[in-house]
Design a protein around this motif. Structure first.
Motif, mmCIF file in Angstrom:
data_model
loop_
_atom_site.group_PDB
_atom_site.id
_atom_site.type_symbol
_atom_site.label_atom_id
_atom_site.label_comp_id
_atom_site.label_asym_id
_atom_site.label_seq_id
_atom_site.Cartn_x
_atom_site.Cartn_y
_atom_site.Cartn_z
ATOM 1 N N UNK A 1 0.845 -1.190 0.000
ATOM 2 C CA UNK A 1 0.000 0.000 0.000
ATOM 3 C C UNK A 1 0.878 1.236 0.000
ATOM 4 N N UNK A 2 0.408 2.278 -0.637
ATOM 5 C CA UNK A 2 1.107 3.551 -0.640
ATOM 6 C C UNK A 2 1.113 4.122 0.781
ATOM 7 N N UNK A 3 2.220 4.744 1.163
ATOM 8 C CA UNK A 3 2.294 5.362 2.483
ATOM 9 C C UNK A 3 1.371 6.579 2.508
ATOM 10 N N UNK A 4 0.537 6.637 3.514
ATOM 11 C CA UNK A 4 -0.343 7.780 3.717
ATOM 12 C C UNK A 4 0.046 8.406 5.049
ATOM 13 N N UNK A 5 0.500 9.647 4.987
ATOM 14 C CA UNK A 5 0.948 10.327 6.194
ATOM 15 C C UNK A 5 -0.225 10.964 6.928
ATOM 16 N N UNK A 6 -0.178 10.864 8.258
ATOM 17 C CA UNK A 6 -1.126 11.635 9.065
ATOM 18 C C UNK A 6 -0.827 13.098 8.786
ATOM 19 N N UNK A 7 -1.845 13.920 8.788
ATOM 20 C CA UNK A 7 -1.667 15.342 8.505
ATOM 21 C C UNK A 7 -1.763 16.144 9.797
ATOM 22 N N UNK B 1 -1.331 23.697 11.347
ATOM 23 C CA UNK B 1 -1.008 24.671 12.381
ATOM 24 C C UNK B 1 -0.772 26.035 11.742
ATOM 25 N N UNK B 2 -0.846 27.043 12.583
ATOM 26 C CA UNK B 2 -0.587 28.410 12.139
ATOM 27 C C UNK B 2 0.584 28.978 12.925
ATOM 28 N N UNK B 3 1.144 30.029 12.412
ATOM 29 C CA UNK B 3 2.189 30.793 13.096
ATOM 30 C C UNK B 3 1.701 32.231 13.189
ATOM 31 N N UNK B 4 0.801 32.499 14.153
ATOM 32 C CA UNK B 4 0.156 33.811 14.211
ATOM 33 C C UNK B 4 1.125 34.975 14.439
ATOM 34 N N UNK B 5 2.307 34.719 14.981
ATOM 35 C CA UNK B 5 3.281 35.798 15.155
ATOM 36 C C UNK B 5 3.916 36.211 13.826
ATOM 37 N N UNK B 6 3.813 35.342 12.819
ATOM 38 C CA UNK B 6 4.437 35.621 11.521
ATOM 39 C C UNK B 6 3.441 35.864 10.398
ATOM 40 N N UNK B 7 2.299 35.159 10.433
ATOM 41 C CA UNK B 7 1.356 35.203 9.320
ATOM 42 C C UNK B 7 -0.058 35.466 9.828
ATOM 43 N N UNK B 8 -0.957 35.794 8.907
ATOM 44 C CA UNK B 8 -2.368 35.980 9.269
ATOM 45 C C UNK B 8 -2.904 34.719 9.945
ATOM 46 N N UNK B 9 -3.921 34.895 10.765
ATOM 47 C CA UNK B 9 -4.490 33.769 11.514
ATOM 48 C C UNK B 9 -5.013 32.650 10.623
ATOM 49 N N UNK B 10 -5.414 32.978 9.389
ATOM 50 C CA UNK B 10 -5.954 31.937 8.507
ATOM 51 C C UNK B 10 -4.882 31.306 7.613
ATOM 52 N N UNK B 11 -3.622 31.662 7.806
ATOM 53 C CA UNK B 11 -2.513 31.058 7.047
ATOM 54 C C UNK B 11 -2.127 29.754 7.738
ATOM 55 N N UNK B 12 -2.684 28.657 7.230
ATOM 56 C CA UNK B 12 -2.526 27.362 7.880
ATOM 57 C C UNK B 12 -1.601 26.452 7.062
ATOM 58 N N UNK B 13 -0.583 25.913 7.728
ATOM 59 C CA UNK B 13 0.298 24.933 7.091
ATOM 60 C C UNK B 13 -0.356 23.567 7.212
ATOM 61 N N UNK B 14 -0.219 22.746 6.168
ATOM 62 C CA UNK B 14 -0.794 21.410 6.131
ATOM 63 C C UNK B 14 0.342 20.454 5.773
ATOM 64 N N UNK B 15 0.919 19.835 6.796
ATOM 65 C CA UNK B 15 2.121 19.012 6.631
ATOM 66 C C UNK B 15 1.911 17.590 7.121
ATOM 67 N N UNK B 16 2.776 16.677 6.681
ATOM 68 C CA UNK B 16 2.745 15.346 7.282
ATOM 69 C C UNK B 16 3.237 15.446 8.727
ATOM 70 N N UNK B 17 2.811 14.531 9.551
ATOM 71 C CA UNK B 17 3.208 14.529 10.943
ATOM 72 C C UNK B 17 4.720 14.361 11.083
ATOM 73 N N UNK B 18 5.306 15.107 12.000
ATOM 74 C CA UNK B 18 6.743 14.987 12.277
ATOM 75 C C UNK B 18 7.070 13.600 12.819
#
Length: 105
Positions: free
Chosen positions: A13-19, A22-39
């Motif tokens: 099966x293809x690897x499917x990463x948990x997503x 999160x946001x970095x409100x000190x750097x970007x607008x509140x709705x600027x959300x990063x969507x990354x695989x789990x660390x």
């Protein structure tokens, strides 16, 4: 031509990463959300390359971005520097429920 042998270690099966999102409100607008695989799911091959191939982790992250704004996320990550990068990684690890320097297993 000789027939190529199929590896016994081909994933079924293809690897499917948990997503994690999160946001970095000190750097970007509140709705600027990063969507990354789990660390917690960084492949061992990427971890092994960290000392010998600068940018291995960043390349893996960029390749695994998701969402409607992948290019915007990529640009934002590429423009981070110094303390911003540390804050980004710390927030990503926290969202992933992973402690720096500790294995998830």
């Amino acid at each position: 031509m000789p027939e190529s042998k199929k590896s016994k270690f081909t994933r079924k099966k293809k690897v499917v990463y948990d997503r994690v999102r999160f946001t970095l409100p000190d750097l970007f607008d509140d709705d600027a959300e990063f969507n990354l695989p789990s660390a917690r799911q960084v492949p061992l091959g990427v971890q092994r390359k960290l000392n010998s191939e600068p940018g291995a982790m960043e390349n893996w992250l960029i390749e695994n971005l998701m969402g409607d704004d992948i290019e915007d996320q990529r640009t934002a990550i590429d423009e981070l520097s110094g303390e911003e990068i540390r804050e980004f990684v710390k927030t990503w690890q926290k969202a992933s429920k992973a402690d720096a320097g500790k294995s998830s297993r």
